[in-house]
Design a protein around this motif. Structure first.
Motif, PDB file in Angstrom:
ATOM      1  N   ILE A 115       0.851  -1.188   0.000  1.00 50.25           N
ATOM      2  CA  ILE A 115       0.000   0.000   0.000  1.00 50.25           C
ATOM      3  C   ILE A 115       0.888   1.239   0.000  1.00 50.25           C
ATOM      4  N   ARG A 116       0.650   2.124  -0.940  1.00 49.19           N
ATOM      5  CA  ARG A 116       1.469   3.326  -1.062  1.00 49.19           C
ATOM      6  C   ARG A 116       1.263   4.260   0.120  1.00 49.19           C
ATOM      7  N   GLU A 117       2.277   5.074   0.349  1.00 50.91           N
ATOM      8  CA  GLU A 117       2.229   6.021   1.451  1.00 50.91           C
ATOM      9  C   GLU A 117       1.123   7.040   1.197  1.00 50.91           C
ATOM     10  N   GLY A 118       0.314   7.282   2.211  1.00 52.46           N
ATOM     11  CA  GLY A 118      -0.780   8.231   2.078  1.00 52.46           C
ATOM     12  C   GLY A 118      -2.071   7.604   1.615  1.00 52.46           C
ATOM     13  N   SER A 119      -2.057   6.305   1.292  1.00 47.18           N
ATOM     14  CA  SER A 119      -3.264   5.611   0.845  1.00 47.18           C
ATOM     15  C   SER A 119      -3.633   4.559   1.873  1.00 47.18           C
ATOM     16  N   VAL A 120      -4.932   4.204   1.932  1.00 44.28           N
ATOM     17  CA  VAL A 120      -5.391   3.212   2.899  1.00 44.28           C
ATOM     18  C   VAL A 120      -5.720   1.888   2.225  1.00 44.28           C
ATOM     19  N   HIS A 121      -5.816   1.851   0.903  1.00 44.29           N
ATOM     20  CA  HIS A 121      -6.102   0.591   0.236  1.00 44.29           C
ATOM     21  C   HIS A 121      -5.406   0.562  -1.124  1.00 44.29           C
ATOM     22  N   GLU A 122      -5.247  -0.626  -1.652  1.00 44.47           N
ATOM     23  CA  GLU A 122      -4.578  -0.808  -2.941  1.00 44.47           C
ATOM     24  C   GLU A 122      -5.181  -2.028  -3.641  1.00 44.47           C
ATOM     25  N   PHE A 123      -5.556  -1.844  -4.928  1.00 37.16           N
ATOM     26  CA  PHE A 123      -6.064  -2.950  -5.731  1.00 37.16           C
ATOM     27  C   PHE A 123      -4.908  -3.612  -6.465  1.00 37.16           C
ATOM     28  N   ASP A 124      -5.081  -4.900  -6.767  1.00 35.21           N
ATOM     29  CA  ASP A 124      -4.005  -5.647  -7.422  1.00 35.21           C
ATOM     30  C   ASP A 124      -4.606  -6.800  -8.227  1.00 35.21           C
ATOM     31  N   GLU A 125      -3.854  -7.244  -9.229  1.00 36.58           N
ATOM     32  CA  GLU A 125      -4.211  -8.415 -10.030  1.00 36.58           C
ATOM     33  C   GLU A 125      -3.177  -9.485  -9.742  1.00 36.58           C
ATOM     34  N   LEU A 126      -3.637 -10.708  -9.430  1.00 39.20           N
ATOM     35  CA  LEU A 126      -2.687 -11.781  -9.125  1.00 39.20           C
ATOM     36  C   LEU A 126      -3.306 -13.131  -9.425  1.00 39.20           C
ATOM     37  N   SER A 127      -2.484 -14.138  -9.365  1.00 35.60           N
ATOM     38  CA  SER A 127      -2.941 -15.516  -9.580  1.00 35.60           C
ATOM     39  C   SER A 127      -2.935 -16.238  -8.234  1.00 35.60           C
ATOM     40  N   PHE A 128      -4.092 -16.845  -7.927  1.00 32.96           N
ATOM     41  CA  PHE A 128      -4.247 -17.502  -6.630  1.00 32.96           C
ATOM     42  C   PHE A 128      -5.015 -18.801  -6.838  1.00 32.96           C
ATOM     43  N   LYS A 129      -4.392 -19.884  -6.406  1.00 28.62           N
ATOM     44  CA  LYS A 129      -4.981 -21.220  -6.562  1.00 28.62           C
ATOM     45  C   LYS A 129      -5.324 -21.512  -8.015  1.00 28.62           C
ATOM     46  N   ASP A 141      -5.371   1.642  10.604  1.00 29.54           N
ATOM     47  CA  ASP A 141      -4.421   2.128  11.602  1.00 29.54           C
ATOM     48  C   ASP A 141      -5.163   2.445  12.897  1.00 29.54           C
ATOM     49  N   LYS A 142      -5.269   1.461  13.778  1.00 30.08           N
ATOM     50  CA  LYS A 142      -5.846   1.652  15.109  1.00 30.08           C
ATOM     51  C   LYS A 142      -4.717   1.616  16.141  1.00 30.08           C
ATOM     52  N   ALA A 143      -5.029   1.106  17.291  1.00 28.47           N
ATOM     53  CA  ALA A 143      -3.961   0.994  18.285  1.00 28.47           C
ATOM     54  C   ALA A 143      -2.833   0.121  17.760  1.00 28.47           C
ATOM     55  N   MET A 144      -3.230  -0.939  17.070  1.00 28.24           N
ATOM     56  CA  MET A 144      -2.278  -1.822  16.399  1.00 28.24           C
ATOM     57  C   MET A 144      -2.719  -1.943  14.957  1.00 28.24           C
ATOM     58  N   PRO A 145      -1.899  -1.549  13.963  1.00 26.57           N
ATOM     59  CA  PRO A 145      -2.319  -1.604  12.561  1.00 26.57           C
ATOM     60  C   PRO A 145      -2.434  -3.042  12.071  1.00 26.57           C
ATOM     61  N   PHE A 146      -3.344  -3.269  11.167  1.00 27.16           N
ATOM     62  CA  PHE A 146      -3.516  -4.581  10.536  1.00 27.16           C
ATOM     63  C   PHE A 146      -4.002  -4.354   9.095  1.00 27.16           C
ATOM     64  N   VAL A 147      -3.965  -5.392   8.322  1.00 27.88           N
ATOM     65  CA  VAL A 147      -4.325  -5.332   6.896  1.00 27.88           C
ATOM     66  C   VAL A 147      -5.350  -6.419   6.608  1.00 27.88           C
ATOM     67  N   VAL A 148      -6.407  -6.018   5.877  1.00 30.24           N
ATOM     68  CA  VAL A 148      -7.422  -6.964   5.409  1.00 30.24           C
ATOM     69  C   VAL A 148      -7.298  -7.086   3.898  1.00 30.24           C
ATOM     70  N   VAL A 149      -7.192  -8.320   3.405  1.00 30.90           N
ATOM     71  CA  VAL A 149      -7.090  -8.582   1.966  1.00 30.90           C
ATOM     72  C   VAL A 149      -8.332  -9.332   1.523  1.00 30.90           C
ATOM     73  N   MET A 150      -9.038  -8.772   0.516  1.00 33.07           N
ATOM     74  CA  MET A 150     -10.193  -9.442  -0.089  1.00 33.07           C
ATOM     75  C   MET A 150      -9.869  -9.702  -1.563  1.00 33.07           C
ATOM     76  N   ALA A 151     -10.148 -10.906  -2.014  1.00 36.66           N
ATOM     77  CA  ALA A 151      -9.853 -11.291  -3.397  1.00 36.66           C
ATOM     78  C   ALA A 151     -11.082 -11.938  -4.026  1.00 36.66           C
ATOM     79  N   GLN A 152     -11.226 -11.744  -5.329  1.00 38.47           N
ATOM     80  CA  GLN A 152     -12.383 -12.272  -6.064  1.00 38.47           C
ATOM     81  C   GLN A 152     -11.937 -12.660  -7.464  1.00 38.47           C
ATOM     82  N   THR A 153     -12.398 -13.807  -7.921  1.00 41.69           N
ATOM     83  CA  THR A 153     -12.072 -14.204  -9.297  1.00 41.69           C
ATOM     84  C   THR A 153     -12.749 -13.243 -10.288  1.00 41.69           C
ATOM     85  N   THR A 154     -12.210 -13.207 -11.525  1.00 40.83           N
ATOM     86  CA  THR A 154     -12.664 -12.214 -12.526  1.00 40.83           C
ATOM     87  C   THR A 154     -13.509 -12.839 -13.632  1.00 40.83           C
TER      88      THR A 154
END
Length: 485
Positions: A115-129, A141-154
């Motif tokens: 994720i680029r600096e100054g942005s909160v989300h980033e889209f991407d294209e990849l191969s999975f399974k 970015d809360k008390a402890m930062p974490f990342v959620v990744v959601m993926a969907q076939t096209t």
């Protein structure tokens, strides 16, 4: 089936097919490009909608991630996760990663995008399974930062793109077919007068020079066809005039040459029947004179026929009028001396340049001088015959005048003498000529755009014939055509 696409195996295509092709090919290309652009734009906005839905799911998952001071937990039951990831057409995957990239929940193999600096989300294209997926990585970015990744076939996105392309292509093809049919009918209707014009002209007899029907000219559906019909009518009129002139010329030649030829034959026959040498000489002299009159008549008839041909053969150029007058007078001086006529000139000192056809201007001067020498003898017995050629300027325009001291017009209308075969009292008394000289002059003057006037001479005796020419604007040395100034 549309007929404009069918062309003959040999020869150029029809105007109907050419017009249709020039209209439909650019239109089909333009519409095809437009369909592609519209499809891509539509797919872009549809993909944005898919991405927004994917991002909303990521926010939903992120809302259920909690940190109890020691570790992250996902506050969603397996049933709720299945409900969140349910999609009848696509496969959905997710993962939640802590600050040390430790997997909190979801697919451990699903990577997060940088994720680029100054942005909160980033889209991407990849191969999975083994599948091509579209993913979004959401950083919270809360008390402890974490990342959620959601993926969907096209698969759905690809299917949507092809559906847009197919539907757009079918619609465009249907519209093009309707437009092609309409254009074919319209072009056929607009070109029908042209086809009818072709049929009328091709079925005409070679001697039929009548005007085209008004329906093909005044009633034409387009201005271009109307102008074409008018031009064809004008051509037919010119051909009719030319054919009439040729017929009149042939009839005139046959009629006018019959008399001198018959006289020559009669004199020759009479001389052959005699034995007197003196009579032979007298008759031969008469034959020579008759031949000269016949030759002059032929020359005049040919000149008149040339004048009737119109303006097509004109060679307009700058002409030194003063030089031309000198040449013609020198050529006619022996004849004037033989007739006892005082032939002179006035106004030849300053150079005078006019615009015109050299042969026509010379023909005008020659015919006027011939008439003056032939018919312009002294008006009374005690007056010597005199003919004067004068060059004048009237309102800036040069005028060529031939003045004699003969009987003049008298009671004869000047317009009557300019008609073919018309002779005045003097001409009838002399018994020479055929009444064509002034008719030739009038025709030449008309072709040159000049003006002829026939008035009594200034002293009240004789005739003053003047031709007003157009002045030349340039040096005659450049295009005088043989007469140097």
């Amino acid at each position: 089936m549309l007929s404009f696409g069918a062309e003959a195996a040999n020869g150029p295509p029809s105007l109907r097919a050419r017009l249709a092709r020039h209209v439909l090919l650019p239109l089909a290309l333009t519409w095809s490009l437009g369909a592609i652009v519209v499809t891509l734009v539509g797919y872009h906005f549809a993909a944005q909608a898919f991405d927004e839905a994917l991002l909303d799911d990521a926010y939903t998952v992120a809302a259920h991630v909690h940190h109890d001071g020691q570790q992250f937990t996902l506050d969603l039951s397996p049933r709720e996760i299945r409900t969140l990831l349910f999609d009848p057409n696509e496969s959905m995957y997710f993962t939640v990663r802590g600050p040390d990239d430790r997997v909190v929940a979801g697919e451990a193999e699903l990577p997060a995008a940088r994720i680029r600096e100054g942005s909160v989300h980033e889209f991407d294209e990849l191969s999975f399974k083994g599948q091509h997926v579209r993913s979004v990585s959401l950083r919270r970015d809360k008390a402890m930062p974490f990342v959620v990744v959601m993926a969907q076939t096209t698969t759905g996105r690809t299917r949507l793109l092809w559906q847009l392309l197919v539907l757009s292509t079918l619609v465009q093809i249907g519209l093009l077919l309707v437009l092609a049919w309409w254009l074919d009918r319209s072009i056929e209707r607009d070109l029908r007068p042209l086809t009818e014009l072709q049929q009328v002209v091709s079925q005409r007899d070679s001697n039929d020079l009548a005007q085209l029907p008004a329906a093909l000219t005044d009633g034409a559906t387009t201005r271009d066809v109307q102008h074409l019909g008018t031009a064809v009518n004008a051509l037919l009129s010119r051909l009719q005039e030319s054919l009439t002139a040729q017929r009149e010329f042939a009839g005139t030649v046959a009629h006018e040459l019959r008399t001198p030829l018959a006289g020559i034959r009669a004199q020759a026959t009479y001389a052959l029947a005699q034995d007197d040498a003196a009579l032979w000489r007298h008759e031969l002299q008469g034959i020579v004179q008759a031949e000269l009159r016949a030759s002059r008549l032929v020359d005049q008839l040919l000149a008149l026929a040339r004048a009737d041909e119109g303006r097509a053969g004109l060679n307009i150029q700058a002409i030194a009028l003063d030089e031309l007058v000198r040449e013609v007078m020198l050529r006619l001086m022996p004849r004037a001396d033989a007739l006892g006529v005082d032939l002179g000139a006035e106004g030849l000192e300053p150079p005078v340049v006019i615009r015109g056809d050299l042969a026509l201007v010379e023909g005008i001067l020659t015919n006027l001088l011939d008439n003056a020498l032939r018919y312009g003898g002294g008006g009374s017995s005690d007056t010597a015959p005199r003919v004067t050629v004068s060059i004048r300027l009237a309102g800036g325009a040069p005028m060529l005048c031939v003045i004699d001291n003969g009987p003049g017009l008298g009671a004869v209308d000047a317009r009557q003498l300019t008609r073919r075969w018309a002779q005045g009292v003097r001409g009838q008394a002399v018994g020479q000529g055929a009444g064509l000289g002034l008719a030739i002059v009038v025709r030449y003057v008309d072709l040159l755009g000049a003006e002829l006037t026939l008035d009594p001479a200034t002293d009240g005796t004789g005739l003053c014939a003047c031709v007003r020419f157009q002045a030349a604007d340039r040096n005659p040395d450049s295009d005088f055509g043989g007469h140097s100034v």
